[in-house]
Scaffold this motif. Structure first.
Motif, short mmCIF file in Angstrom:
data_model
loop_
_atom_site.label_atom_id
_atom_site.label_comp_id
_atom_site.label_asym_id
_atom_site.label_seq_id
_atom_site.Cartn_x
_atom_site.Cartn_y
_atom_site.Cartn_z
N LYS A 197 -44.27 -18.89 26.84
CA LYS A 197 -43.59 -19.83 25.94
C LYS A 197 -44.02 -19.61 24.49
O LYS A 197 -43.18 -19.58 23.58
N LYS A 198 -45.31 -19.43 24.24
CA LYS A 198 -45.81 -19.25 22.88
C LYS A 198 -45.32 -17.93 22.29
O LYS A 198 -44.93 -17.88 21.11
N THR A 199 -45.32 -16.88 23.10
CA THR A 199 -44.85 -15.58 22.61
C THR A 199 -43.38 -15.66 22.22
O THR A 199 -42.96 -15.16 21.16
N MET A 200 -42.57 -16.28 23.07
CA MET A 200 -41.15 -16.43 22.77
C MET A 200 -40.94 -17.33 21.54
O MET A 200 -40.06 -17.07 20.72
N ALA A 201 -41.76 -18.36 21.41
CA ALA A 201 -41.61 -19.30 20.30
C ALA A 201 -41.79 -18.63 18.96
O ALA A 201 -41.03 -18.87 18.02
N VAL A 202 -42.78 -17.76 18.85
CA VAL A 202 -43.05 -17.09 17.58
C VAL A 202 -42.12 -15.89 17.38
O VAL A 202 -41.48 -15.74 16.33
N ASN A 203 -42.04 -15.03 18.39
CA ASN A 203 -41.36 -13.74 18.23
C ASN A 203 -39.84 -13.83 18.26
O ASN A 203 -39.17 -13.01 17.64
N LEU A 204 -39.30 -14.81 18.99
CA LEU A 204 -37.85 -14.89 19.13
C LEU A 204 -37.26 -16.20 18.61
O LEU A 204 -36.34 -16.19 17.80
N HIS A 205 -37.81 -17.32 19.05
CA HIS A 205 -37.27 -18.60 18.57
C HIS A 205 -37.43 -18.72 17.06
O HIS A 205 -36.51 -19.19 16.37
N GLY A 206 -38.58 -18.30 16.55
CA GLY A 206 -38.82 -18.37 15.11
C GLY A 206 -37.84 -17.53 14.33
O GLY A 206 -37.46 -17.88 13.21
N LEU A 207 -37.43 -16.42 14.91
CA LEU A 207 -36.42 -15.57 14.28
C LEU A 207 -35.11 -16.34 14.14
O LEU A 207 -34.47 -16.33 13.08
N PHE A 208 -34.70 -17.00 15.21
CA PHE A 208 -33.47 -17.82 15.16
C PHE A 208 -33.60 -18.94 14.13
O PHE A 208 -32.71 -19.15 13.31
N TYR A 209 -34.73 -19.65 14.16
CA TYR A 209 -34.93 -20.74 13.20
C TYR A 209 -34.80 -20.23 11.77
O TYR A 209 -34.20 -20.89 10.91
N SER A 210 -35.37 -19.07 11.51
CA SER A 210 -35.41 -18.54 10.15
C SER A 210 -34.03 -18.12 9.66
O SER A 210 -33.63 -18.45 8.54
N ILE A 211 -33.29 -17.38 10.47
CA ILE A 211 -31.96 -16.96 10.04
C ILE A 211 -31.05 -18.17 9.88
O ILE A 211 -30.31 -18.28 8.90
N SER A 253 -42.96 -20.94 14.76
CA SER A 253 -42.55 -21.38 16.09
C SER A 253 -41.99 -22.80 16.10
O SER A 253 -41.54 -23.28 17.14
N GLU A 254 -42.00 -23.48 14.94
CA GLU A 254 -41.55 -24.87 14.87
C GLU A 254 -40.30 -24.99 13.99
O GLU A 254 -40.33 -24.63 12.81
N TRP A 255 -39.24 -25.49 14.56
CA TRP A 255 -37.97 -25.64 13.84
C TRP A 255 -38.13 -26.44 12.56
O TRP A 255 -37.66 -26.05 11.50
N LYS A 256 -38.81 -27.59 12.65
CA LYS A 256 -38.97 -28.48 11.50
C LYS A 256 -39.74 -27.78 10.38
O LYS A 256 -39.43 -27.94 9.19
N SER A 257 -40.74 -27.01 10.74
CA SER A 257 -41.55 -26.31 9.75
C SER A 257 -40.70 -25.30 8.98
O SER A 257 -40.82 -25.18 7.75
N ILE A 258 -39.83 -24.59 9.66
CA ILE A 258 -38.98 -23.60 9.00
C ILE A 258 -37.89 -24.29 8.18
O ILE A 258 -37.54 -23.83 7.08
#
Length: 244
Positions: free
Chosen positions: A102-116, A59-64
């Protein structure tokens, strides 16, 4: 042999995927927020296999971003990226608060964007991205509107990327499981009676297993599946579209 990265690979479906590739001799990196589970997997499977573990918060951009740097340094390029990070809890619409949404979106969707965004530069030409989505995005069920919405976002996400990744030779697809034996299913349906009721609704007469999803991942990253791109594949034993 492939270089494989599974984000959200320390439990459930992600763990089954990661360990299956490990046991076949592939180089596998597992990223997860659960440090204890990562350490256990490394101790159990890392001595005789090419297994790397990384603590990361999807869920964290910097972490990914940091994860991408570590993977590049220790492994190099990757052939398969599996995004399996996901959270949910059963909650009614009128009870959902901003923090849950917010937390659900952060992990399930935002994290997907960060990862790709972070990993596509080190994906090999001819590589694959497989996202573990959910049939809840089709049915609207599965815990609540927050979960179904977050998983539904992946559908539009992959279809918007078919051109950008396709010209790099990279395929991207979503697997949409329903009712798979896992910790998440146990949290949503904790009793034997609840699980039996679910089983009765599935035409093939059983719950899904993590290995069912793993088999589909392996197919999507194989040479036989290189014309499958930008698709959502439902794995539900026929439950969603069964006749009454």
């Amino acid at each position: 042999m492939k270089n494989v990265l599974v984000i959200g690979g320390a439990a459930g479906i992600g763990k089954d995927i990661a360990l299956s590739f490990v046991m076949e001799g592939n180089t596998v990196a597992i990223a997860d927020i659960n440090k204890q589970a990562l350490t256990k997997m490394k101790n159990e499977y890392g001595k005789e296999n090419k297994l790397f573990v990384f603590e990361a918060d999807a869920s964290e951009w910097k972490s990914i971003e940091d994860l991408a740097k570590q993977v590049k340094e220790q492994i190099g390029t990757i052939d398969l990226l599996v995004y399996s990070a996901g959270i949910t809890k059963r909650i009614k619409f009128e009870e959902i608060d901003w923090e849950t949404w917010k937390k659900t979106m952060a992990v399930n969707l935002h994290g997907l964007f960060y990862s790709i965004k972070s990993f596509y530069p080190i994906l090999e030409f001819g590589g694959s991205v497989v996202i573990i989505g959910s049939g809840s995005a089709i049915t609207g069920s599965g815990g609540g509107i927050h979960y179904a919405s977050s998983k539904g976002g992946a559908f539009g996400f992959i279809r918007s990327l078919v051109t950008d990744l396709g010209k790099l030779g990279i395929t991207i697809n979503v697997l949409a499981p329903r009712v798979i034996e896992s910790e998440m299913l146990d949290s949503l349906y904790p009793s034997h009676e609840a699980k039996q009721q679910l089983t009765n609704e599935i035409p093939i007469g059983r719950l899904g297993k993590p290995s069912d999803i793993t088999s589909a991942v392996k197919y999507l990253c194989s040479d036989q599946a290189k014309y499958i791109h930008g698709q959502v594949i439902l794995l539900d034993g026929g439950r969603t579209y069964k006749s009454s």
